[in-house]
Design a protein around this motif. Structure first.
Motif, PDB file in Angstrom:
ATOM      1  N   GLY A   7       0.806  -1.215   0.000  1.00 17.69           N
ATOM      2  CA  GLY A   7       0.000   0.000   0.000  1.00 17.69           C
ATOM      3  C   GLY A   7       0.837   1.261   0.000  1.00 17.69           C
ATOM      4  N   HIS A   8       0.223   2.353  -0.484  1.00 14.90           N
ATOM      5  CA  HIS A   8       0.873   3.658  -0.623  1.00 14.90           C
ATOM      6  C   HIS A   8       2.227   3.507  -1.336  1.00 14.90           C
ATOM      7  CE1 HIS A   8       0.798   7.878  -0.090  1.00 14.90           C
ATOM      8  NE2 HIS A   8       1.882   7.928   0.656  1.00 14.90           N
ATOM      9  N   SER A   9       3.349   3.846  -0.705  1.00 11.73           N
ATOM     10  CA  SER A   9       4.642   3.667  -1.386  1.00 11.73           C
ATOM     11  C   SER A   9       5.476   2.598  -0.695  1.00 11.73           C
ATOM     12  CB  SER A   9       5.423   4.981  -1.402  1.00 11.73           C
ATOM     13  OG  SER A   9       4.825   5.883  -2.312  1.00 11.73           O
ATOM     14  N   SER A  48      13.116   6.669   1.447  1.00 19.65           N
ATOM     15  CA  SER A  48      13.362   7.714   0.437  1.00 19.65           C
ATOM     16  C   SER A  48      13.434   9.111   1.049  1.00 19.65           C
ATOM     17  CB  SER A  48      12.278   7.666  -0.648  1.00 19.65           C
ATOM     18  OG  SER A  48      11.011   8.005  -0.110  1.00 19.65           O
ATOM     19  N   HIS A  49      12.615   9.345   2.092  1.00 17.49           N
ATOM     20  CA  HIS A  49      12.615  10.649   2.768  1.00 17.49           C
ATOM     21  C   HIS A  49      11.851  10.534   4.081  1.00 17.49           C
ATOM     22  CE1 HIS A  49       8.825  10.713   0.547  1.00 17.49           C
ATOM     23  NE2 HIS A  49       8.428  11.792   1.195  1.00 17.49           N
ATOM     24  N   GLY A  50      11.772  11.629   4.822  1.00 20.16           N
ATOM     25  CA  GLY A  50      11.322  11.541   6.213  1.00 20.16           C
ATOM     26  C   GLY A  50       9.838  11.689   6.473  1.00 20.16           C
ATOM     27  N   GLY A  52       5.902  11.196   7.144  1.00 22.37           N
ATOM     28  CA  GLY A  52       5.218  10.154   7.906  1.00 22.37           C
ATOM     29  C   GLY A  52       4.649   9.034   7.049  1.00 22.37           C
ATOM     30  N   ASP A  53       4.230   9.372   5.824  1.00 23.43           N
ATOM     31  CA  ASP A  53       3.666   8.341   4.956  1.00 23.43           C
ATOM     32  C   ASP A  53       4.755   7.499   4.280  1.00 23.43           C
ATOM     33  OD1 ASP A  53       4.257  10.719   3.485  1.00 23.43           O
ATOM     34  OD2 ASP A  53       3.048  10.004   1.799  1.00 23.43           O
ATOM     35  N   HIS A  54       6.007   7.618   4.797  1.00 23.87           N
ATOM     36  CA  HIS A  54       7.119   6.791   4.299  1.00 23.87           C
ATOM     37  C   HIS A  54       7.914   6.167   5.438  1.00 23.87           C
ATOM     38  CE1 HIS A  54       6.613   8.172   0.082  1.00 23.87           C
ATOM     39  NE2 HIS A  54       5.945   9.112   0.736  1.00 23.87           N
ATOM     40  N   VAL A  55       7.767   6.727   6.638  1.00 19.08           N
ATOM     41  CA  VAL A  55       8.523   6.193   7.791  1.00 19.08           C
ATOM     42  C   VAL A  55       7.607   5.746   8.937  1.00 19.08           C
ATOM     43  CG1 VAL A  55      10.533   7.646   7.277  1.00 19.08           C
ATOM     44  CG2 VAL A  55       8.850   8.438   8.963  1.00 19.08           C
ATOM     45  N   GLY A 138      10.971   7.561  -5.418  1.00 14.03           N
ATOM     46  CA  GLY A 138      10.504   8.252  -4.218  1.00 14.03           C
ATOM     47  C   GLY A 138       9.450   9.277  -4.606  1.00 14.03           C
ATOM     48  N   ASP A 139       9.109  10.155  -3.675  1.00 17.12           N
ATOM     49  CA  ASP A 139       8.144  11.224  -3.974  1.00 17.12           C
ATOM     50  C   ASP A 139       8.879  12.296  -4.769  1.00 17.12           C
ATOM     51  OD1 ASP A 139       6.395   9.861  -2.357  1.00 17.12           O
ATOM     52  OD2 ASP A 139       6.029  11.520  -0.963  1.00 17.12           O
ATOM     53  N   THR A 140       8.448  12.520  -5.989  1.00 14.78           N
ATOM     54  CA  THR A 140       9.059  13.591  -6.776  1.00 14.78           C
ATOM     55  C   THR A 140       8.130  14.027  -7.895  1.00 14.78           C
ATOM     56  OG1 THR A 140      11.037  14.262  -8.022  1.00 14.78           O
ATOM     57  CG2 THR A 140      10.256  12.014  -8.396  1.00 14.78           C
ATOM     58  N   VAL A 188       2.821   3.755  -7.548  1.00  9.88           N
ATOM     59  CA  VAL A 188       2.671   3.871  -6.094  1.00  9.88           C
ATOM     60  C   VAL A 188       2.154   5.280  -5.777  1.00  9.88           C
ATOM     61  CG1 VAL A 188       4.417   2.151  -5.449  1.00  9.88           C
ATOM     62  CG2 VAL A 188       5.110   4.544  -5.796  1.00  9.88           C
ATOM     63  N   HIS A 189       1.899   5.541  -4.484  1.00  7.01           N
ATOM     64  CA  HIS A 189       1.493   6.863  -4.008  1.00  7.01           C
ATOM     65  C   HIS A 189       0.192   7.336  -4.653  1.00  7.01           C
ATOM     66  CE1 HIS A 189       2.357  10.736  -2.000  1.00  7.01           C
ATOM     67  NE2 HIS A 189       3.289  10.075  -1.339  1.00  7.01           N
ATOM     68  N   PHE A 190      -0.822   6.455  -4.637  1.00  7.26           N
ATOM     69  CA  PHE A 190      -2.141   6.822  -5.167  1.00  7.26           C
ATOM     70  C   PHE A 190      -3.223   6.223  -4.256  1.00  7.26           C
ATOM     71  CE2 PHE A 190      -3.352   2.635  -6.754  1.00  7.26           C
ATOM     72  CZ  PHE A 190      -2.123   2.005  -6.869  1.00  7.26           C
TER      73      PHE A 190
HETATM   74 MN    MN Z   1       4.577  10.744   0.341  1.00  6.22          MN
END
Ligand code: MN
Ligand code: NI
Length: 225
Positions: A7-9, A48-50, A52-55, A138-140, A188-190
């Protein structure tokens, strides 16, 4: 290689029997309530980065599995402050791990940890392994740097955000696929939040129209690549 979507990323890639988990965020995702995070095993966790929806579940999964946490110096430092000792800090650069060669590459986004501390620069990962090469952006947003990809590796597949608003949407992800010269994209990320809900058939068709394939595995599904 095997790809499991959480789910998510968040996804797990198994390569050479090593389990590499990316951007663990599951328990906070309303669409992923059927995933038991205690069932997830990992040898490596790449962040990928800090945000909350990734850590969100990083600390818990890293503590339980003892996986090596790899990410930006600042993100890894936050993990250490939260009791994780098995870490490998990076900045944009290249390093050889057990699973293969890893390039930590820039992303156009932002990065702050859940406690408000500075997350360094957000990034994406290129993995070059015995079983093949893949890129997770990642998110970009779409960026010209992606045109460098063919200088680094011939990709077997790539994982790109397609939800828009915070990241690329499907239209820009189609251009990104062209820039990185890759015909097999996993989205991802949808759908996770209201801002990023997408019509699956519509965005798959955008890729199909350019001779490319967009895969959208179900949450909990494993596919062979
Ligand atoms: Mn994100
Ligand atoms: Ni983000």
């Amino acid at each position: 290689m095997k790809y499991t979507y959480y789910g998510h990323s968040c996804f797990l890639i198994e390569v050479d029997s090593r389990k590499i988990l990316f951007d663990p965020f599951i328990s906070g995702n309303e669409l992923a309530t059927h995933i038991d995070i205690k069932s997830i095993d990992a040898d490596f966790i790449l962040v990928s980065h800090g945000h909350g929806d990734h850590v969100g579940d990083l600390v818990e999964i890293a503590k339980r599995t003892g996986a090596l946490v790899i990410g930006a110096y600042e993100v890894v430092g936050w993990a250490q402050n939260n009791g994780i000792s098995n870490v490998h800090p990076m900045n944009f650069g290249t390093y050889n791990f057990e699973f293969g060669k890893l390039k930590f590459l820039p992303a156009w986004h932002s990065s702050m940890l859940p406690d408000g501390s500075y997350g360094g620069n957000p990034g994406g990962f290129l993995l070059m392994t015995n079983e093949g090469n893949f890129y997770y952006s990642g998110d970009t947003c779409l960026m010209m740097d992606m045109k460098l990809m063919s200088r680094y590796a011939k990709l077997d597949f790539a994982i790109l955000p397609v939800g828009g608003n915070f990241t690329m949407d499907a239209d820009d992800a189609v251009i990104a696929a062209e820039f990185i010269e890759c015909n097999k994209i996993i989205g991802v990320h949808f759908d996770t939040f209201g801002y990023i809900k997408v019509d699956h058939n519509e965005i798959k068709e955008k890729f199909r129209a350019t001779g490319r394939e967009l895969l959208l595995p179900k949450i909990g599904e494993t596919i062979n690549l």
